[in-house]
Design an enzyme around this catalytic site. Structure first.
Site, mmCIF file in Angstrom:
data_model
loop_
_atom_site.group_PDB
_atom_site.id
_atom_site.type_symbol
_atom_site.label_atom_id
_atom_site.label_comp_id
_atom_site.label_asym_id
_atom_site.label_seq_id
_atom_site.Cartn_x
_atom_site.Cartn_y
_atom_site.Cartn_z
ATOM 1 N N LYS A 65 -31.707 71.966 9.910
ATOM 2 C CA LYS A 65 -32.238 73.229 9.392
ATOM 3 C C LYS A 65 -32.144 73.318 7.876
ATOM 4 O O LYS A 65 -33.015 73.875 7.215
ATOM 5 C CB LYS A 65 -31.475 74.407 10.005
ATOM 6 C CG LYS A 65 -31.753 74.671 11.466
ATOM 7 C CD LYS A 65 -30.866 75.809 11.971
ATOM 8 C CE LYS A 65 -31.182 76.162 13.415
ATOM 9 N NZ LYS A 65 -32.471 76.858 13.542
ATOM 10 N N SER A 173 -41.383 81.413 16.888
ATOM 11 C CA SER A 173 -40.007 81.466 17.379
ATOM 12 C C SER A 173 -39.822 82.739 18.196
ATOM 13 O O SER A 173 -40.188 83.831 17.751
ATOM 14 C CB SER A 173 -39.020 81.455 16.218
ATOM 15 O OG SER A 173 -37.707 81.750 16.694
#
Length: 354
Positions: A65, A173
């Site tokens: 990430k 998401s």
């Protein structure tokens, strides 16, 4: 999978999933993990949305990430990498626990909520990465408390675009409330216009992709295809995680969040094939969801993908999986008489449209 990799996975699976994730990144950064180096061949080398790839097997966003292990990941056999999602401001994400292994299903559920170090920090790491033949892209996200999430995507691209080889607009998401609403025609058109205005100001091309959800109707997909074709983006990433829970056996099956891994393969591949049909091959597609073998990567390509990405399968098969898939894919292309990945794209699409 070698003995060392198998032993490491066994140890990691005895830990909390999020701690194991962090430890795997630390091991990569420290050089403790043997890596295969670049994997390519004349058949595997390909071009997707202007990106020159040594092979079509990419790392999906969500593993690294914060772009902390790029040097190692560039030597792990992937043809391209995607880091992030990055948001304009750092944010902690949702409360823990927020990552669950579904071992019986070869899957995972996460509800991270775009936890990341923020665009400025991630951009700096992208700028300092070693340059090489493996393109590195950034997944663009929006802050949970943002009053204008569409503007967040453009802001992250403006900050980080000069240091990325490509960018992906992540409106799919399930872990940021109402984020998926941005997949609607009007909202998506406006969002992509803002992002592409930023992209137009860069001194060098930075292809922009759009990542979509697997939980969309045919009508939704038709709208997205139309907007995508009109927007000038480089391609579509299909798909993100699913909210569906069909046929799961694991104890964590009912946890809130996005499901990834083996159970997503068929759903995501059907979406991919439908998009391929809707776009008539005019827009490159990247297939994501349940890729755990060369055969599954090949199936995605034949369904319409120009490249694939994986992440969850590494939880069960280790970091060496990308290289194994790339080599296996090369053999499958040779077996079936294809001289390149591009020749195979979409040749089995009809099988997924029934």
């Amino acid at each position: 999978m070698n003995i060392l990799e198998r032993a490491a996975l066994t140890a990691l699976h005895r830990m909390d999933p999020e701690k194991a994730h962090s430890l795997s990144l630390s091991a990569l950064r420290s050089g403790l993990v043997p890596l295969p180096g670049p994997v390519t061949s004349p058949r595997l080398a390909t071009v997707v949305g202007g990106l020159v790839l040594p092979n079509p097997v990419g790392l999906a966003a969500g593993y690294d990430k914060n772009a902390v292990a790029l040097a190692a990941l560039m030597r792990a056999g992937f043809g391209f990498l995607e880091v992030g999602a990055a948001t304009p401001r750092p944010q902690p994400g949702n409360p823990q626990p927020r990552l669950f292994r579904l071992t019986e299903d070869r899957a995972a559920i996460n509800r991270f909520g775009f936890n990341n170090d923020g665009a400025a920090t991630i951009c700096a790491r992208l700028a300092m990465r070693p340059r090489g033949a493996v393109p590195v892209g950034l997944n663009l996200g929006a802050n949970k408390d943002s009053p204008d999430r569409a503007a967040d995507f453009a802001a992250v691209l403006a900050a980080c675009g000069p240091h990325a080889d490509f960018a992906t607009v992540n409106v799919s998401s399930p872990n940021t409330e109402r984020l998926r609403d941005l997949q609607g025609r009007q909202a998506l058109t406006a969002l992509l216009e803002g992002v592409m205005q930023v992209q137009a100001g860069f001194a060098r091309p930075v292809p922009v992709f759009l990542k979509i959800a697997p939980d969309l109707s045919d009508a939704d997909l038709a709208e997205i295809a139309e907007v995508a074709l009109a927007s000038g983006i480089a391609g579509i990433v299909a798909t993100n995680t699913t909210l569906a829970r069909d046929g799961l056996r694991s104890a964590h099956a009912r946890e809130t969040g996005g499901l990834s891994g083996a159970p997503l393969f068929e759903r995501s591949t059907r979406v991919l094939a439908r998009l391929s049909e809707l776009t008539e091959g005019r827009l490159p597609l990247i297939g994501v969801g349940g890729v755990a073998s060369a055969e599954e990567a090949y199936a995605k390509i034949r369904a319409g993908a120009s490249a694939v990405q994986l992440y969850t399968a590494m939880v069960y098969q280790g970091i060496g999986l990308a290289a194994r898939i790339a080599r296996g894919l090369d053999a499958l292309l040779l077996r079936d008489g294809f001289g390149s990945v591009a020749e195979a794209v979409g040749t089995g699409r009809a099988d997924w449209l029934t």
